[in-house]
Scaffold this motif. Structure first.
Motif, short mmCIF file in Angstrom:
data_model
loop_
_atom_site.label_atom_id
_atom_site.label_comp_id
_atom_site.label_asym_id
_atom_site.label_seq_id
_atom_site.Cartn_x
_atom_site.Cartn_y
_atom_site.Cartn_z
N LEU A 1 0.85 -1.20 0.00
CA LEU A 1 0.00 0.00 0.00
C LEU A 1 0.88 1.25 0.00
N ASN A 2 1.90 1.23 0.83
CA ASN A 2 2.78 2.41 0.92
C ASN A 2 3.58 2.64 -0.35
N MET A 3 3.81 1.58 -1.12
CA MET A 3 4.44 1.75 -2.44
C MET A 3 3.43 2.34 -3.43
N GLU A 4 2.21 1.79 -3.39
CA GLU A 4 1.17 2.23 -4.35
C GLU A 4 0.82 3.70 -4.19
N LEU A 5 0.89 4.20 -2.96
CA LEU A 5 0.57 5.62 -2.74
C LEU A 5 1.49 6.50 -3.57
N ALA A 6 2.77 6.12 -3.65
CA ALA A 6 3.71 6.91 -4.46
C ALA A 6 3.43 6.72 -5.96
N HIS A 7 3.02 5.49 -6.37
CA HIS A 7 2.67 5.28 -7.79
C HIS A 7 1.48 6.18 -8.15
N LEU A 8 0.52 6.22 -7.23
CA LEU A 8 -0.69 7.01 -7.48
C LEU A 8 -0.32 8.49 -7.66
N HIS A 9 0.57 8.98 -6.82
CA HIS A 9 0.96 10.40 -6.94
C HIS A 9 1.67 10.67 -8.27
N ALA A 10 2.50 9.72 -8.68
CA ALA A 10 3.19 9.89 -9.97
C ALA A 10 2.16 9.89 -11.12
N ALA A 11 1.16 8.99 -11.03
CA ALA A 11 0.12 8.92 -12.07
C ALA A 11 -0.70 10.22 -12.08
N CYS A 12 -0.99 10.74 -10.90
CA CYS A 12 -1.76 12.00 -10.79
C CYS A 12 -0.99 13.15 -11.44
N ASP A 13 0.33 13.19 -11.23
CA ASP A 13 1.15 14.25 -11.85
C ASP A 13 1.08 14.15 -13.38
N LEU A 14 1.14 12.92 -13.91
CA LEU A 14 1.05 12.74 -15.36
C LEU A 14 -0.31 13.20 -15.88
N MET A 15 -1.34 12.91 -15.13
CA MET A 15 -2.68 13.33 -15.55
C MET A 15 -2.81 14.85 -15.56
N ARG A 16 -2.28 15.49 -14.54
CA ARG A 16 -2.33 16.96 -14.50
C ARG A 16 -1.58 17.54 -15.69
N THR A 17 -0.41 16.97 -16.00
CA THR A 17 0.42 17.51 -17.09
C THR A 17 -0.22 17.27 -18.45
N TYR A 18 -0.65 16.03 -18.71
CA TYR A 18 -1.05 15.66 -20.08
C TYR A 18 -2.55 15.77 -20.34
N ASP A 19 -3.37 15.70 -19.29
CA ASP A 19 -4.81 15.85 -19.50
C ASP A 19 -5.27 17.24 -19.08
N GLY A 20 -4.40 17.96 -18.35
CA GLY A 20 -4.80 19.28 -17.85
C GLY A 20 -5.98 19.22 -16.90
N ARG A 21 -6.11 18.10 -16.15
CA ARG A 21 -7.23 17.95 -15.22
C ARG A 21 -6.72 17.55 -13.86
N GLU A 22 -7.51 17.82 -12.84
CA GLU A 22 -7.17 17.38 -11.49
C GLU A 22 -7.68 15.94 -11.29
N PRO A 23 -6.85 15.05 -10.75
CA PRO A 23 -7.30 13.66 -10.52
C PRO A 23 -8.52 13.58 -9.60
N GLU A 24 -8.68 14.56 -8.72
CA GLU A 24 -9.86 14.56 -7.84
C GLU A 24 -11.16 14.54 -8.65
N SER A 25 -11.08 15.02 -9.90
CA SER A 25 -12.30 15.06 -10.70
C SER A 25 -12.77 13.67 -11.12
N VAL A 26 -11.90 12.65 -11.06
CA VAL A 26 -12.32 11.30 -11.44
C VAL A 26 -12.30 10.32 -10.27
N LEU A 27 -11.69 10.70 -9.16
CA LEU A 27 -11.51 9.75 -8.05
C LEU A 27 -12.51 10.00 -6.92
N ALA A 28 -12.70 8.95 -6.11
CA ALA A 28 -13.55 9.08 -4.91
C ALA A 28 -12.81 9.95 -3.88
#
Ligand SMILES: [Fe+2]
Ligand SMILES: [Fe+2]
Ligand SMILES: [Fe+2]
Ligand SMILES: [Fe+2]
Length: 398
Positions: free
Chosen positions: A285-312
């Motif tokens: 879980l503690n590893m995945e949290l960092a993966h999630l943050h990296a994925a969120c950064d990519l989404m912000r950069t390439y989709d121009g959206r906040e991940p909060e808009s798709v996540l619970a």
């Protein structure tokens, strides 16, 4: 307590690589492990394999070297997680024993998801599928007793019943009838997206497993049964993957994958009975949290959206392995004769279904029928584990 993965950073990615010594995990005790611990291990193996394969597909369509490097770094860790998780399975277990555990996962994981799914169309898809894996469990249990002279109750431990579901012979539909309508990424509940990803991954690993281990058998009936059920798992992958909205961007899909990994490791950390294994779920879980943050950064950069808009805003209730016996019995009583026509559900065997059946069977019963006939001939009856009374459907009684 509410847990929002976006509020935790986890272990920094550069500190996640494990040595060979750390990867060399002690396997589960083949005689005394909780069957649901083994189910959690199999589930997380499926999830990690999906993480790896998804990342490879993304790498194959991604031209940006910096992004490819980040993906490769995360993917290496996903592979190490897969190794640590799947190597918990003990070497003493036979292929058929593991197969029975795979179908137990399919029954009790899909059963849980069907019970929790808020969208009626998606719920119907899980209810439909679970009755088929339930039947696979019964067919493999009969093969197990016939060729290994052991009983499936040793493996499922009375937590899951073993008896006919929708008979496997009826699973062989025209491929076009295995498609479904996808959820709408803009209006679907976040839990619905997680459910679809989880069951898709579980079915995908089952399909991969059967296609690889089936030919390792000498016994013709075993080879044929793995071939037949392996083809049904192909249908199941199509069935479940088509629930996912194909309009999701690659970055959105990456975020959903990492979020789902967080959700499942958190769920299993909360519900694990074995403290040693619980520590592995917590570490991952503690590893995945960092993966999630990296994925969120990519989404912000390439989709121009906040991940909060798709996540619970917080993780849903934990996915829990527990018996689903009464639920399955009710489904058997009400839905055993259901089949698919296009993306809908119908009661009648229609023309396209019949034509497919004729092409496949060639006038002979398939291995899923033969295994029961042979078991009856040799042992005077079929193998069942009916802990809650006689089968709810008259014609499927012993
Ligand atoms: Fe992972
Ligand atoms: Fe199955
Ligand atoms: Fe399946
Ligand atoms: Fe991950």
């Amino acid at each position: 307590m509410a847990f929002n993965p976006l509020e935790h950073r986890g272990i920094p990615l550069e500190k996640q690589v494990r040595s060979w010594r750390e990867l060399n995990v002690e396997p589960l005790d083949p005689d005394n492990a909780d069957p649901y611990t083994r189910c959690r291990v199999i589930t997380m193996n499926g999830i990690e394999v999906e993480a790896v394969m998804f990342s490879h597909h993304l790498n194959r369509v991604c031209a940006d070297m910096e992004v490819k490097q980040k993906l490769a770094e995360i993917r290496y860790i996903e592979q190490q997680q897969q190794k640590a998780v799947n190597w918990l399975l003990p070497g003493q277990a036979s292929v058929l024993e593991t197969t029975i555990a795979y179908e137990q996962v399919a029954v009790d994981l899909t059963g849980w998801v069907a019970r929790m799914e808020p969208d009626p169309y998606l719920k119907q898809a899980y209810e439909f599928g679970v009755l088929e894996d339930f039947d696979h469990l019964y067919r493999y249990a009969n093969l197990f007793e016939m060729i290994e002279h052991r009983k499936a109750e040793e493996i499922v431990d009375g937590l899951t019943e073993v008896m006919p579901g929708r008979p496997t012979i009826q699973h062989h539909r025209h491929p076009a009838d295995n498609l479904n309508e996808p959820y709408d990424r803009n209006s679907a509940a976040p839990i619905s997206k997680l459910h679809a990803l989880t069951i898709m991954a579980a079915e995908q690993q089952t399909m991969n497993f059967y296609m690889n281990v089936g030919p390792q058998y000498m016994e013709p009936i075993a080879r044929q049964l793995y071939q037949e059920i392996g083809m049904v798992e192909e249908e199941h992958v199509t069935h479940y993957e088509s629930l996912v909205d194909p309009g999701e961007t690659w970055w959105e899909r990456l975020v959903n994958h990492e979020y789902n990994e967080c959700y499942l490791y958190h769920s299993f950390m909360e519900t694990e009975s074995d403290p040693r294994i619980k520590a592995i779920w917590e570490l991952h879980l503690n590893m995945e949290l960092a993966h999630l943050h990296a994925a969120c950064d990519l989404m912000r950069t390439y989709d121009g959206r906040e991940p909060e808009s798709v996540l619970a805003p917080e993780l849903p209730a934990p996915v829990t392995f527990e018996p689903n016996k009464q639920y399955i019995r009710d489904l058997l009583a009400n839905q055993v004769d259901l089949t698919k026509l296009g993306t809908g559900y119908v009661w009648e065997a229609h023309e396209r279904f019949e034509k497919m059946q004729q092409q496949l069977m060639g006038g002979r019963p398939p291995a899923s029928e033969e295994v029961i006939t042979e078991h009856r001939d040799r042992m005077g009856g079929d193998y069942r584990l009916e802990t809650e009374g006689p089968h709810p459907v008259d014609r499927l009684r012993a």
